[in-house]
Design a protein around this motif. Structure first.
Motif, PDB file in Angstrom:
ATOM      1  N   ALA A  73      27.888  38.773  36.536  1.00 24.50           N
ATOM      2  CA  ALA A  73      28.171  39.201  37.674  1.00 24.50           C
ATOM      3  C   ALA A  73      28.191  37.785  38.633  1.00 24.50           C
ATOM      4  N   GLN A  74      29.273  38.009  39.555  1.00 16.77           N
ATOM      5  CA  GLN A  74      29.532  36.744  40.387  1.00 16.77           C
ATOM      6  C   GLN A  74      29.677  37.166  41.878  1.00 16.77           C
ATOM      7  N   GLY A  75      29.734  36.340  42.757  1.00 14.52           N
ATOM      8  CA  GLY A  75      30.081  36.656  44.273  1.00 14.52           C
ATOM      9  C   GLY A  75      28.777  36.737  44.920  1.00 14.52           C
ATOM     10  N   LYS A  76      29.028  37.259  46.256  1.00 16.92           N
ATOM     11  CA  LYS A  76      27.738  37.440  47.169  1.00 16.92           C
ATOM     12  C   LYS A  76      26.663  38.475  46.381  1.00 16.92           C
ATOM     13  N   ASP A  77      25.477  37.982  46.345  1.00 16.61           N
ATOM     14  CA  ASP A  77      24.363  38.785  45.590  1.00 16.61           C
ATOM     15  C   ASP A  77      24.814  39.223  44.212  1.00 16.61           C
ATOM     16  N   SER A  78      25.717  38.536  43.807  1.00 13.39           N
ATOM     17  CA  SER A  78      26.004  38.941  42.300  1.00 13.39           C
ATOM     18  C   SER A  78      26.700  40.430  42.274  1.00 13.39           C
ATOM     19  N   LEU A  79      27.517  40.841  42.915  1.00 11.64           N
ATOM     20  CA  LEU A  79      27.624  42.148  43.032  1.00 11.64           C
ATOM     21  C   LEU A  79      29.171  42.576  42.489  1.00 11.64           C
ATOM     22  N   ALA A  80      29.850  41.193  42.067  1.00 12.81           N
ATOM     23  CA  ALA A  80      31.178  41.635  41.539  1.00 12.81           C
ATOM     24  C   ALA A  80      31.044  41.251  40.079  1.00 12.81           C
ATOM     25  N   ILE A  81      31.930  42.206  39.298  1.00 13.64           N
ATOM     26  CA  ILE A  81      32.147  42.150  37.928  1.00 13.64           C
ATOM     27  C   ILE A  81      33.526  41.555  37.655  1.00 13.64           C
ATOM     28  N   PRO A  82      33.491  40.100  37.316  1.00 17.32           N
ATOM     29  CA  PRO A  82      34.955  39.618  37.112  1.00 17.32           C
ATOM     30  C   PRO A  82      35.565  39.812  35.782  1.00 17.32           C
ATOM     31  N   VAL A  83      36.974  40.144  35.867  1.00 17.85           N
ATOM     32  CA  VAL A  83      37.641  39.980  34.644  1.00 17.85           C
ATOM     33  C   VAL A  83      39.001  39.366  34.840  1.00 17.85           C
ATOM     34  N   GLY A  84      39.298  38.341  33.769  1.00 14.64           N
ATOM     35  CA  GLY A  84      40.476  37.404  33.929  1.00 14.64           C
ATOM     36  C   GLY A  84      39.615  35.932  34.021  1.00 14.64           C
ATOM     37  N   LYS A  85      40.666  35.354  34.116  1.00 11.94           N
ATOM     38  CA  LYS A  85      40.204  33.754  34.204  1.00 11.94           C
ATOM     39  C   LYS A  85      39.984  33.120  35.476  1.00 11.94           C
ATOM     40  N   ASP A  86      38.899  32.411  35.413  1.00 14.69           N
ATOM     41  CA  ASP A  86      38.493  31.854  36.692  1.00 14.69           C
ATOM     42  C   ASP A  86      39.602  30.907  37.530  1.00 14.69           C
ATOM     43  N   GLY A  87      40.514  30.302  36.648  1.00 16.79           N
ATOM     44  CA  GLY A  87      41.384  29.661  37.434  1.00 16.79           C
ATOM     45  C   GLY A  87      42.489  30.213  37.797  1.00 16.79           C
ATOM     46  N   THR A 243      53.858  48.914  44.742  1.00 19.59           N
ATOM     47  CA  THR A 243      54.117  49.550  43.329  1.00 19.59           C
ATOM     48  C   THR A 243      53.419  48.394  42.496  1.00 19.59           C
ATOM     49  N   PRO A 244      53.302  48.808  41.166  1.00 21.25           N
ATOM     50  CA  PRO A 244      53.113  47.623  40.169  1.00 21.25           C
ATOM     51  C   PRO A 244      53.946  46.553  40.238  1.00 21.25           C
ATOM     52  N   ALA A 245      55.324  46.917  40.140  1.00 18.64           N
ATOM     53  CA  ALA A 245      56.301  45.756  40.268  1.00 18.64           C
ATOM     54  C   ALA A 245      56.265  44.888  41.510  1.00 18.64           C
ATOM     55  N   LYS A 246      56.023  45.490  42.656  1.00 20.52           N
ATOM     56  CA  LYS A 246      55.450  44.660  43.837  1.00 20.52           C
ATOM     57  C   LYS A 246      54.434  43.877  43.770  1.00 20.52           C
ATOM     58  N   LEU A 247      53.128  44.496  43.301  1.00 19.75           N
ATOM     59  CA  LEU A 247      51.935  43.674  43.255  1.00 19.75           C
ATOM     60  C   LEU A 247      52.324  42.456  42.117  1.00 19.75           C
ATOM     61  N   LYS A 248      52.995  42.671  41.108  1.00 18.15           N
ATOM     62  CA  LYS A 248      53.188  41.909  39.913  1.00 18.15           C
ATOM     63  C   LYS A 248      54.151  40.500  40.617  1.00 18.15           C
ATOM     64  N   GLN A 249      54.924  40.887  41.381  1.00 14.68           N
ATOM     65  CA  GLN A 249      55.869  39.944  42.325  1.00 14.68           C
ATOM     66  C   GLN A 249      55.119  39.084  43.073  1.00 14.68           C
ATOM     67  N   MET A 250      54.139  39.554  43.943  1.00 18.10           N
ATOM     68  CA  MET A 250      53.342  38.801  44.704  1.00 18.10           C
ATOM     69  C   MET A 250      52.460  37.838  44.001  1.00 18.10           C
ATOM     70  N   VAL A 251      51.815  38.543  42.857  1.00 11.41           N
ATOM     71  CA  VAL A 251      50.988  37.461  42.164  1.00 11.41           C
ATOM     72  C   VAL A 251      51.556  36.373  41.354  1.00 11.41           C
ATOM     73  N   GLU A 252      52.995  36.748  40.805  1.00 12.54           N
ATOM     74  CA  GLU A 252      53.693  35.610  40.236  1.00 12.54           C
ATOM     75  C   GLU A 252      54.358  34.684  41.473  1.00 12.54           C
ATOM     76  N   GLN A 253      54.667  35.051  42.516  1.00 10.91           N
ATOM     77  CA  GLN A 253      54.500  34.013  43.839  1.00 10.91           C
ATOM     78  C   GLN A 253      53.480  33.061  43.747  1.00 10.91           C
ATOM     79  N   ALA A 254      52.237  33.897  44.041  1.00 12.35           N
ATOM     80  CA  ALA A 254      51.170  32.934  44.061  1.00 12.35           C
ATOM     81  C   ALA A 254      50.957  31.998  43.076  1.00 12.35           C
ATOM     82  N   HIS A 255      51.255  32.532  41.789  1.00 14.11           N
ATOM     83  CA  HIS A 255      51.040  31.514  40.855  1.00 14.11           C
ATOM     84  C   HIS A 255      51.843  30.375  40.657  1.00 14.11           C
ATOM     85  N   GLN A 256      53.219  30.739  41.001  1.00 13.47           N
ATOM     86  CA  GLN A 256      54.166  29.404  40.992  1.00 13.47           C
ATOM     87  C   GLN A 256      53.865  28.320  42.158  1.00 13.47           C
ATOM     88  N   GLY A 257      52.986  29.159  43.227  1.00 14.80           N
ATOM     89  CA  GLY A 257      52.519  27.987  44.445  1.00 14.80           C
ATOM     90  C   GLY A 257      53.818  27.965  45.500  1.00 14.80           C
TER      91      GLY A 257
END
Length: 257
Positions: A73-87, A243-257
């Motif tokens: 568990a991570q985050g403040k007071d270790s209250l978050a369960i992380p899923v996915g890569k740290d990077g 929508t899932p497609a809109k969320l994916k687009q936002m994440v993809e844009q962030a990933h591409q920098g």
């Protein structure tokens, strides 16, 4: 005075006497109803007080013991369960309740996209488990399921078990997840999860206090509903056009920098 007048007065007195008797009977019946209603109200209030006291006792009991965060568990007071890569460049913060129908709706609709982005290393999700429905409808299914999910995190099986719980969510008013045996049976759907260590963790409520602390953190953050979904700190689930497609687009844009 004529006989006719005397008879008329006598009849009037008799009618008045009858009316007075009816009024006395009506008054007596009304007093009985008022007293009866008062007793019902008192009994109803006593019942409500009893339920509140019982729930308070359960809450107090479930909060007892040290706060034990699940492994990783991570985050403040270790209250978050992380899923996915740290990077991953994008972080999705999700506040969820396993009894919450809207949470299930979010998970079912967005799950393929979330898994795709997680597996590609583009998105990291931090899950905060709360017990909102327990407080709204009574019971302990939210707490029990969240504790079991934290136990699955200890075993490195959180994501799969998390998805199983939502795939087998009972009706909101059915506190079926309060049954530890049911939660253990559902663990059988995740390969390698149903172990003696997992069973003990579930039955002992090893992470109950941690779940309660997570719930208090949600209240402190003034989030009032589940799911609450934040993308890099921005509440995006309030956006009706998401929508899932809109969320994916936002994440993809962030990933591409």
């Amino acid at each position: 005075m004529s006989e006719k007048n005397r008879d008329g007065k006598r009849t009037a007195r008799e009618r008045l006497a009858v009316e007075r008797e009816k009024q006395k009977t009506a008054d007596k019946r009304r007093r009985t109803l008022i007293v009866g209603a008062s007793v019902v109200c008192v009994l109803g209030l006593a019942a409500v007080i009893g339920v509140i006291a019982a729930n308070a006792g359960k809450e107090k009991g479930s909060s007892a013991g040290p706060v034990v965060a699940p492994s990783g568990a991570q985050g403040k007071d270790s209250l978050a369960i992380p899923v996915g890569k740290d990077g991953a460049k994008s972080t999705l913060t999700v506040w969820e309740d396993f009894r919450c129908p809207a949470c299930m709706g979010f998970e079912i609709r967005y799950r393929p996209t979330l898994h795709e982005l997680e597996d590609a290393g583009k998105l990291r999700i931090e899950y905060h488990l709360v017990r909102l429905i327990d407080g709204n409808l009574g019971g302990s299914g939210s707490l029990r399921a969240a504790n079991a999910a934290a136990c699955a995190q200890d075993a490195g099986k959180f994501r799969d078990y998390h998805d199983v719980l939502y795939g087998n969510q009972p009706q909101e008013t059915d506190d079926a997840f309060a049954d530890n045996d049911k939660l253990i049976r559902l663990a059988g759907k995740v390969k390698g999860l149903d172990t003696p260590a997992f069973r003990k963790c579930v039955k002992d409520g090893a992470h109950d206090s941690w779940v309660n602390k997570s719930h208090k953190a949600m209240q402190a953050a003034r989030f009032s509903s589940t799911p609450t979904v934040l993308l890099d700190g921005k509440n995006i689930y309030q956006d009706q056009t998401l929508t899932p497609a809109k969320l994916k687009q936002m994440v993809e844009q962030a990933h591409q920098g």
